[in-house]
Write an enzyme that holds these catalytic residues in place. Structure first.
Site, PDB file in Angstrom:
ATOM      1  N   ASP A  19      42.499  37.198  41.834  1.00  0.00           N
ATOM      2  CA  ASP A  19      41.738  36.921  43.045  1.00  0.00           C
ATOM      3  C   ASP A  19      41.913  38.039  44.063  1.00  0.00           C
ATOM      4  O   ASP A  19      42.969  38.663  44.136  1.00  0.00           O
ATOM      5  CB  ASP A  19      42.206  35.589  43.641  1.00  0.00           C
ATOM      6  CG  ASP A  19      41.216  35.017  44.642  1.00  0.00           C
ATOM      7  OD1 ASP A  19      40.052  35.470  44.664  1.00  0.00           O
ATOM      8  OD2 ASP A  19      41.602  34.119  45.402  1.00  0.00           O
ATOM      9  N   GLY A  22      36.910  41.045  46.035  1.00  0.00           N
ATOM     10  CA  GLY A  22      35.898  41.198  47.075  1.00  0.00           C
ATOM     11  C   GLY A  22      36.494  41.562  48.412  1.00  0.00           C
ATOM     12  O   GLY A  22      36.006  42.458  49.108  1.00  0.00           O
ATOM     13  N   THR A  65      33.123  28.817  35.779  1.00  0.00           N
ATOM     14  CA  THR A  65      31.854  28.091  35.744  1.00  0.00           C
ATOM     15  C   THR A  65      31.279  27.927  37.147  1.00  0.00           C
ATOM     16  O   THR A  65      30.067  27.745  37.311  1.00  0.00           O
ATOM     17  CB  THR A  65      32.050  26.705  35.110  1.00  0.00           C
ATOM     18  OG1 THR A  65      33.158  26.040  35.749  1.00  0.00           O
ATOM     19  CG2 THR A  65      32.339  26.816  33.620  1.00  0.00           C
ATOM     20  N   ASN A  67      31.497  30.344  39.468  1.00  0.00           N
ATOM     21  CA  ASN A  67      31.102  31.653  39.994  1.00  0.00           C
ATOM     22  C   ASN A  67      29.607  31.919  39.922  1.00  0.00           C
ATOM     23  O   ASN A  67      29.099  32.863  40.551  1.00  0.00           O
ATOM     24  CB  ASN A  67      31.850  32.780  39.265  1.00  0.00           C
ATOM     25  CG  ASN A  67      33.310  32.887  39.664  1.00  0.00           C
ATOM     26  OD1 ASN A  67      34.130  33.383  38.898  1.00  0.00           O
ATOM     27  ND2 ASN A  67      33.658  32.398  40.851  1.00  0.00           N
TER      28      ASN A  67
END
Length: 241
Positions: A19, A22, A65, A67
């Site tokens: 994680d 971004g 699933t 995302n």
């Protein structure tokens, strides 16, 4: 013997929720996909570190699933990244003795990507130095639901006696049926949740939630967490005599 001395224990199987890609990119004024590309490069370093740390199995959460709810641009970019990663890394992974598996529901993935996944699994099928499992379009609840459906079909077909179904039965129908359960689950980026990852398999796993964003996750950080795991007193519900 469940309660082994720390010197004899180490995580044989480490699962990682990667994680923070971004946020890592946005902190540098770059688009989120820039962070995903940086995160993909980090995977190689961690896989290469596994033999020295005596980690035989490593499972990474690449795409859930959930995302699909992200922007169309980001999802398309991620799918392109997965294809590029397989193309770029296939030979190196094979040469390094890494066996690659994919878990998750492939139905929604495009046919070209599925074919590439199949080819990589076949190419590395005889390798045994490190087992890298990539969770792609994966969700723990979805996996259990799909496994339960297959189990029910076997019961209906008379292949399985419902009276004999116990907690040892369902794992044989899971995507991870050939893998040991994870000993250690690591999540980067400071979030303290498991996000629908390996729900059944992680019942007795140790968890480490760390602030480091995935693109900054290094071999040294990985080694420190593996060492920390080895010092834990794991009793699996039992108590010391």
């Amino acid at each position: 013997m469940l309660n082994k001395p720390a010197s004899e224990t180490g995580p044989r199987h480490v699962a990682i929720i990667m994680d923070g890609n971004g946020r890592w990119a946005q902190a540098r004024g770059r688009p989120r996909l820039f962070g995903h590309h940086a995160g993909a490069r980090r995977v190689r370093e961690i896989v290469e570190a596994c033999p020295d740390l005596r980690v035989k199995y490593v499972t990474i959460f690449a795409f859930s699933t959930e995302n699909w709810k992200r922007t169309q641009v980001e999802v398309a970019g991620l799918m392109s990244l997965f294809r590029r990663y397989i193309t770029k890394e296939a030979k190196a992974l094979h040469d390094e003795g890494v066996r690659v598996r994919f878990i998750g529901d492939r139905v929604r993935l495009d046919k070209k990507l599925i074919a590439m996944m199949d080819e990589l699994e076949l190419l590395t099928a005889e390798n045994d130095r490190v087992h890298l499992t990539i969770a792609l379009n994966y969700g723990g609840r979805d996996e259990v639901a799909r496994a339960t459906k297959r189990l029910a079909q076997d019961v209906a077909a008379g292949k399985l006696n419902p009276e004999e179904v116990d907690e040892e039965t369902l794992p044989r129908y899971l995507d991870t049926c050939v893998l040991p359960d994870p000993d250690l689950v690591i999540r980067t980026s400071g979030e303290a949740r498991i996000s629908n990852f390996l729900l059944w398999q992680s019942a007795y796993a140790e968890y480490e939630f760390i602030d480091t964003l995935w693109p900054d996750f290094s071999r040294d950080i990985f080694a420190d967490l593996v060492k920390k795991y080895g010092a834990r007193d794991r009793r699996f519900g039992a108590v010391k005599a």
